[in-house]
Design a protein around this motif. Structure first.
Motif, mmCIF file in Angstrom:
data_model
loop_
_atom_site.group_PDB
_atom_site.id
_atom_site.type_symbol
_atom_site.label_atom_id
_atom_site.label_comp_id
_atom_site.label_asym_id
_atom_site.label_seq_id
_atom_site.Cartn_x
_atom_site.Cartn_y
_atom_site.Cartn_z
ATOM 1 N N VAL A 195 41.356 36.857 26.060
ATOM 2 C CA VAL A 195 42.217 36.094 26.960
ATOM 3 C C VAL A 195 42.511 36.985 28.163
ATOM 4 O O VAL A 195 42.942 38.131 28.009
ATOM 5 N N ALA A 196 42.263 36.463 29.344
ATOM 6 C CA ALA A 196 42.493 37.258 30.552
ATOM 7 C C ALA A 196 43.980 37.562 30.703
ATOM 8 O O ALA A 196 44.823 36.707 30.454
ATOM 9 N N PRO A 197 44.324 38.780 31.118
ATOM 10 C CA PRO A 197 45.740 39.121 31.288
ATOM 11 C C PRO A 197 46.368 38.351 32.449
ATOM 12 O O PRO A 197 45.684 37.896 33.359
ATOM 13 N N PHE A 198 47.676 38.228 32.409
ATOM 14 C CA PHE A 198 48.426 37.494 33.431
ATOM 15 C C PHE A 198 48.271 38.149 34.806
ATOM 16 O O PHE A 198 48.123 37.490 35.806
ATOM 17 N N ARG A 199 48.335 39.474 34.838
ATOM 18 C CA ARG A 199 48.135 40.225 36.068
ATOM 19 C C ARG A 199 47.165 41.365 35.769
ATOM 20 O O ARG A 199 46.895 41.667 34.622
ATOM 21 N N GLN A 200 46.638 41.977 36.804
ATOM 22 C CA GLN A 200 45.679 43.054 36.587
ATOM 23 C C GLN A 200 46.374 44.264 35.979
ATOM 24 O O GLN A 200 47.470 44.639 36.387
ATOM 25 N N ILE A 201 45.715 44.875 35.007
ATOM 26 C CA ILE A 201 46.259 46.054 34.349
ATOM 27 C C ILE A 201 45.349 47.241 34.661
ATOM 28 O O ILE A 201 44.174 47.063 34.978
ATOM 29 N N PRO A 202 45.861 48.476 34.581
ATOM 30 C CA PRO A 202 45.083 49.637 34.988
ATOM 31 C C PRO A 202 43.775 49.838 34.215
ATOM 32 O O PRO A 202 42.793 50.294 34.784
ATOM 33 N N SER A 203 43.734 49.497 32.946
ATOM 34 C CA SER A 203 42.520 49.755 32.187
ATOM 35 C C SER A 203 41.355 48.864 32.618
ATOM 36 O O SER A 203 40.215 49.143 32.263
ATOM 37 N N GLN A 204 41.620 47.846 33.399
ATOM 38 C CA GLN A 204 40.522 47.005 33.874
ATOM 39 C C GLN A 204 39.665 47.724 34.908
ATOM 40 O O GLN A 204 38.531 47.338 35.139
ATOM 41 N N SER A 205 40.171 48.767 35.515
ATOM 42 C CA SER A 205 39.385 49.472 36.518
ATOM 43 C C SER A 205 38.313 50.357 35.888
ATOM 44 O O SER A 205 37.345 50.697 36.548
ATOM 45 N N TRP A 206 38.453 50.746 34.623
ATOM 46 C CA TRP A 206 37.412 51.547 33.990
ATOM 47 C C TRP A 206 36.765 50.858 32.793
ATOM 48 O O TRP A 206 35.847 51.396 32.201
ATOM 49 N N CYS A 207 37.214 49.678 32.441
ATOM 50 C CA CYS A 207 36.638 48.939 31.317
ATOM 51 C C CYS A 207 35.249 48.408 31.680
ATOM 52 O O CYS A 207 35.023 47.905 32.782
ATOM 53 N N LYS A 208 34.320 48.503 30.751
ATOM 54 C CA LYS A 208 32.941 48.089 31.011
ATOM 55 C C LYS A 208 32.810 46.578 31.146
ATOM 56 O O LYS A 208 32.044 46.075 31.968
ATOM 57 N N HIS A 209 33.554 45.806 30.370
ATOM 58 C CA HIS A 209 33.418 44.358 30.326
ATOM 59 C C HIS A 209 34.533 43.632 31.079
ATOM 60 O O HIS A 209 34.766 42.451 30.846
ATOM 61 N N ALA A 210 35.221 44.299 31.982
ATOM 62 C CA ALA A 210 36.372 43.679 32.654
ATOM 63 C C ALA A 210 35.954 42.495 33.512
ATOM 64 O O ALA A 210 36.615 41.449 33.501
ATOM 65 N N LYS A 211 34.855 42.603 34.241
ATOM 66 C CA LYS A 211 34.440 41.510 35.119
ATOM 67 C C LYS A 211 33.937 40.306 34.333
ATOM 68 O O LYS A 211 34.072 39.171 34.763
ATOM 69 N N THR A 212 33.392 40.540 33.165
ATOM 70 C CA THR A 212 32.928 39.413 32.342
ATOM 71 C C THR A 212 34.108 38.722 31.660
ATOM 72 O O THR A 212 34.108 37.497 31.536
ATOM 73 N N ASP A 213 35.096 39.495 31.241
ATOM 74 C CA ASP A 213 36.235 38.929 30.521
ATOM 75 C C ASP A 213 37.241 38.249 31.449
ATOM 76 O O ASP A 213 37.933 37.330 31.046
ATOM 77 N N ASP A 214 37.331 38.710 32.689
ATOM 78 C CA ASP A 214 38.300 38.155 33.638
ATOM 79 C C ASP A 214 37.563 37.761 34.910
ATOM 80 O O ASP A 214 37.270 38.599 35.752
ATOM 81 N N PRO A 215 37.260 36.482 35.082
ATOM 82 C CA PRO A 215 36.482 36.054 36.253
ATOM 83 C C PRO A 215 37.240 36.198 37.587
ATOM 84 O O PRO A 215 36.630 36.133 38.643
ATOM 85 N N ARG A 216 38.533 36.403 37.561
ATOM 86 C CA ARG A 216 39.300 36.565 38.794
ATOM 87 C C ARG A 216 39.055 37.896 39.483
ATOM 88 O O ARG A 216 39.371 38.063 40.640
ATOM 89 N N LEU A 217 38.489 38.878 38.753
ATOM 90 C CA LEU A 217 38.255 40.191 39.339
ATOM 91 C C LEU A 217 37.099 40.126 40.334
ATOM 92 O O LEU A 217 36.184 39.346 40.204
ATOM 93 N N LYS A 218 37.159 40.997 41.328
ATOM 94 C CA LYS A 218 36.119 41.032 42.361
ATOM 95 C C LYS A 218 34.928 41.828 41.892
ATOM 96 O O LYS A 218 34.998 42.762 41.191
#
Length: 79
Positions: free
Chosen positions: A56-79
């Motif tokens: 489930v995508a987080p409500f707001r961006q969290i710091p670990s999304q900047s180094w997570c490998k699957h962040a862009k796949t799990d949260d489509p709102r990311l650039k």
């Protein structure tokens, strides 16, 4: 005006070397232990970052999304 006197020191073995211990090469041993801890922490961090998934995508961006490998796949709102 003296150098002190007699101190009561119990005759007990201690794992850290006694009451006034000054182990040889303590700086080198501490450095080796510190390097080992940093190496293990780095390996754990990299394994954690590569395995982190968010169903489930987080409500707001969290710091670990900047180094997570699957962040862009799990949260489509990311650039």
């Amino acid at each position: 005006m003296g150098a002190g006197g007699w101190f009561y020191v119990p005759k007990v073995w201690t794992p850290y070397g006694g009451w006034w211990s000054n182990p040889t090469h303590w700086k080198r041993n501490t450095g080796i232990a510190g390097v080992g801890i940093v190496c293990v922490a780095t390996m754990l961090f990299s394994v954690s970052a590569e395995r982190e998934r968010r169903p489930v995508a987080p409500f707001r961006q969290i710091p670990s999304q900047s180094w997570c490998k699957h962040a862009k796949t799990d949260d489509p709102r990311l650039k």
